[in-house]
Motif scaffolding. Structure first.
Motif, PDB file in Angstrom:
ATOM      1  N   PRO A  98      27.530  -3.611 -13.804  1.00 48.22           N
ATOM      2  CA  PRO A  98      26.408  -4.455 -14.208  1.00 48.22           C
ATOM      3  C   PRO A  98      25.763  -4.411 -15.542  1.00 48.22           C
ATOM      4  O   PRO A  98      26.037  -3.629 -16.351  1.00 48.22           O
ATOM      5  CB  PRO A  98      25.432  -3.530 -13.182  1.00 48.22           C
ATOM      6  N   LEU A  99      24.981  -5.492 -15.788  1.00 48.38           N
ATOM      7  CA  LEU A  99      24.186  -5.255 -16.924  1.00 48.38           C
ATOM      8  C   LEU A  99      23.585  -4.371 -17.412  1.00 48.38           C
ATOM      9  O   LEU A  99      22.440  -3.935 -16.285  1.00 48.38           O
ATOM     10  CB  LEU A  99      23.698  -6.775 -17.161  1.00 48.38           C
ATOM     11  N   VAL A 100      23.495  -3.665 -18.548  1.00 46.27           N
ATOM     12  CA  VAL A 100      22.536  -2.726 -18.723  1.00 46.27           C
ATOM     13  C   VAL A 100      21.701  -3.295 -20.120  1.00 46.27           C
ATOM     14  O   VAL A 100      22.557  -3.600 -20.990  1.00 46.27           O
ATOM     15  CB  VAL A 100      23.116  -1.473 -19.339  1.00 46.27           C
ATOM     16  N   ALA A 124      24.605  -4.282 -22.678  1.00 50.55           N
ATOM     17  CA  ALA A 124      25.919  -3.671 -22.467  1.00 50.55           C
ATOM     18  C   ALA A 124      26.259  -3.625 -21.020  1.00 50.55           C
ATOM     19  O   ALA A 124      25.398  -4.321 -20.210  1.00 50.55           O
ATOM     20  CB  ALA A 124      25.671  -2.243 -23.082  1.00 50.55           C
ATOM     21  N   ARG A 125      27.498  -3.306 -20.617  1.00 52.24           N
ATOM     22  CA  ARG A 125      27.782  -3.042 -19.291  1.00 52.24           C
ATOM     23  C   ARG A 125      27.985  -1.654 -18.905  1.00 52.24           C
ATOM     24  O   ARG A 125      28.429  -0.897 -19.784  1.00 52.24           O
ATOM     25  CB  ARG A 125      29.461  -3.746 -19.134  1.00 52.24           C
ATOM     26  N   LEU A 158      23.672   7.218 -18.682  1.00 55.84           N
ATOM     27  CA  LEU A 158      24.638   6.066 -18.352  1.00 55.84           C
ATOM     28  C   LEU A 158      25.796   6.040 -19.293  1.00 55.84           C
ATOM     29  O   LEU A 158      25.325   5.647 -20.465  1.00 55.84           O
ATOM     30  CB  LEU A 158      24.105   4.872 -18.377  1.00 55.84           C
ATOM     31  N   GLN A 159      27.119   5.724 -18.960  1.00 58.99           N
ATOM     32  CA  GLN A 159      28.218   5.399 -19.795  1.00 58.99           C
ATOM     33  C   GLN A 159      28.336   3.839 -19.782  1.00 58.99           C
ATOM     34  O   GLN A 159      28.150   3.210 -18.769  1.00 58.99           O
ATOM     35  CB  GLN A 159      29.237   5.788 -19.416  1.00 58.99           C
ATOM     36  N   ILE A 160      28.030   3.321 -21.235  1.00 58.29           N
ATOM     37  CA  ILE A 160      27.914   1.914 -21.068  1.00 58.29           C
ATOM     38  C   ILE A 160      29.031   1.349 -22.295  1.00 58.29           C
ATOM     39  O   ILE A 160      29.509   2.423 -23.107  1.00 58.29           O
ATOM     40  CB  ILE A 160      26.549   1.300 -21.771  1.00 58.29           C
ATOM     41  N   LEU A 214      17.547  -0.211 -18.689  1.00 59.54           N
ATOM     42  CA  LEU A 214      17.097  -1.188 -17.469  1.00 59.54           C
ATOM     43  C   LEU A 214      18.589  -1.709 -16.903  1.00 59.54           C
ATOM     44  O   LEU A 214      19.280  -2.076 -17.637  1.00 59.54           O
ATOM     45  CB  LEU A 214      16.232  -2.395 -17.647  1.00 59.54           C
ATOM     46  N   LEU A 215      18.628  -1.403 -15.674  1.00 64.76           N
ATOM     47  CA  LEU A 215      20.070  -2.002 -15.024  1.00 64.76           C
ATOM     48  C   LEU A 215      19.683  -3.207 -14.106  1.00 64.76           C
ATOM     49  O   LEU A 215      18.622  -3.174 -13.289  1.00 64.76           O
ATOM     50  CB  LEU A 215      20.428  -0.837 -13.843  1.00 64.76           C
TER      51      LEU A 215
END
Length: 79
Positions: free
Chosen positions: A14-16, A47-48, A57-59, A75-76
């Motif tokens: 998902p988009l971050v 980011a993803r 979160l790892q992005i 934000l996710l």
């Protein structure tokens, strides 16, 4: 076919969006890990999501750089 691939990527990664200025990308899921780079991320950077672990979160940034950010600074976009 292209839309199906895009939909799968959106679900799997998902988009971050960074929500706080001066958010640093770390090499691990804690502020105790060194920074992955010295330039902070600012609000609006996209980011993803690769994975979530605890409150981190790892992005992966659009340029391919991978690192960890605090969940509270992002934000996710989870469908």
């Amino acid at each position: 076919m292209i839309q199906v691939h895009k939909d799968r990527v959106d679900v799997e990664h998902p988009l971050v969006v960074i929500a706080e200025d001066k958010t640093y990308l770390h090499k691990g899921n804690s502020a105790l890990y060194p920074r992955a780079c010295e330039t902070p991320l600012n609000r609006g950077v996209e980011a993803r999501l690769l994975q979530a672990r605890g409150s981190w979160l790892q992005i992966e940034l659009t340029g391919g750089q991978i690192g960890w950010v605090p969940r509270e600074n992002a934000l996710l976009d989870i469908p």
